[in-house]
Enzyme design. Structure first.
Site, short mmCIF file in Angstrom:
data_model
loop_
_atom_site.label_atom_id
_atom_site.label_comp_id
_atom_site.label_asym_id
_atom_site.label_seq_id
_atom_site.Cartn_x
_atom_site.Cartn_y
_atom_site.Cartn_z
N LYS A 164 0.83 -1.21 0.00
CA LYS A 164 0.00 0.00 0.00
C LYS A 164 0.86 1.26 0.00
O LYS A 164 0.57 2.24 -0.70
CB LYS A 164 -0.92 0.00 1.22
N LYS A 233 -0.02 11.58 5.36
CA LYS A 233 0.30 10.55 6.34
C LYS A 233 0.89 9.32 5.66
O LYS A 233 1.92 8.78 6.10
CB LYS A 233 -0.97 10.18 7.12
#
Length: 285
Positions: A164, A233
């Site tokens: 990811k 983030k």
């Protein structure tokens, strides 16, 4: 019974999808308004977080600390052989620790971050990249197939998160490069509306040119459901992983730096696609 913990854009979309597919759902979120919305949609709401778990518990949470706190509360309440499917995007190092905590309680923990956004969750068309025990994933597969079009077992705990982070580092970089390249075309007299069909039929295409620009940037809707703060983030986690492994990132590292440098032009609460738009408009760090 399936539990969904964390009812943001992604969690709520997964909850509604599973309800539509006939699953009984229990749900929890710190926000009472989100709990009320889940209940209105048809989910059961427990008296507290620990009372909202099930044999299959899906987490959709913002960061490592939130997952750590939730696990502290739910692991003692989960039945033996329960499976946690954590769709949050987290540090690979952190999820390996979470998996060990779960194992000590007789529970399987799968790190299973997703790609496709709330729209993909609602349509059951997400890609899910899973790290963890293959047997636990096999047990969860009939459920997860209702949420995903591509369910990929990447490897042991943490592998899903690595996949990811690599994916989102590329997306973040593609938003930068597409904004700049399309600005060059516009300056030379060819608008994005004319350039995108060319790019998307040629080797310069990416999901950013095929989906993000036509769907959210050109119309100016900027309602993808994924914020610039969440992308920052994720990019930060990718850079942290690179530092841990002593891997130098030249091009993607510079693209990642622009996400920080353009924070004033694209605040955390803005849709993440705005960064490509402000680069197209000529914004400078």
């Amino acid at each position: 019974m399936v539990a969904v913990i964390g009812l943001g854009n992604m969690g709520m979309a997964m909850l509604k999808r599973l309800l539509a597919m006939g699953h009984q759902i229990s749900a929890w979120d710190l926000d009472p308004a989100k709990r009320a919305a889940a209940q209105e949609a048809g989910a059961a709401i427990g008296a507290n977080l620990a009372g909202s778990v099930a044999d299959f518990t899906i987490l959709s949470l913002p960061h490592d600390a939130a997952v750590a706190e939730v696990l502290t509360q739910i692991l003692p309440a989960l039945p033996h052989d329960a499976v946690i499917v954590d769709t949050s995007t987290l540090s690979p190092r952190a999820v390996r620790g979470f998996a060990e905590q779960a194992k000590a309680r007789g529970v399987s923990y799968l790190d299973a971050p997703v790609s496709g956004g709330p729209a993909g969750a609602a349509a059951g068309s997400m890609a899910m990249m899973v790290g963890g025990d293959a047997t636990a994933l096999e047990r969860a597969t009939p459920l997860l197939q209702h949420l995903t079009a591509r369910l990929l077992h990447i490897g042991p705990s943490g592998a899903g998160q690595v996949a990811k982070l690599v994916n989102n580092l590329l997306v973040a970089s593609h938003l930068v490069t597409a904004g700049e390249a399309l600005r060059l075309g516009a300056a030379a007299g060819v608008a994005p509306e004319a350039l995108l069909p060319v790019l998307n039929g040629a080797s310069g295409r990416s999901a950013v040119t095929e989906v993000n620009w036509p769907r959210w940037i050109i119309p100016g809707s900027f309602d993808s459901g994924f914020s610039a703060g969440l992308m920052r983030k994720d990019v930060g986690l990718a850079l942290e992983l690179a530092r841990e492994l002593d891997v130098t990132l030249e091009a993607t590292g510079r693209a990642a730096a622009l996400w920080q440098e353009l924070r004033e032009a694209v605040p955390d609460e803005a849709d993440f696609n705005r960064l490509s738009a402000v680069l197209f408009e000529g914004a400078k760090p």
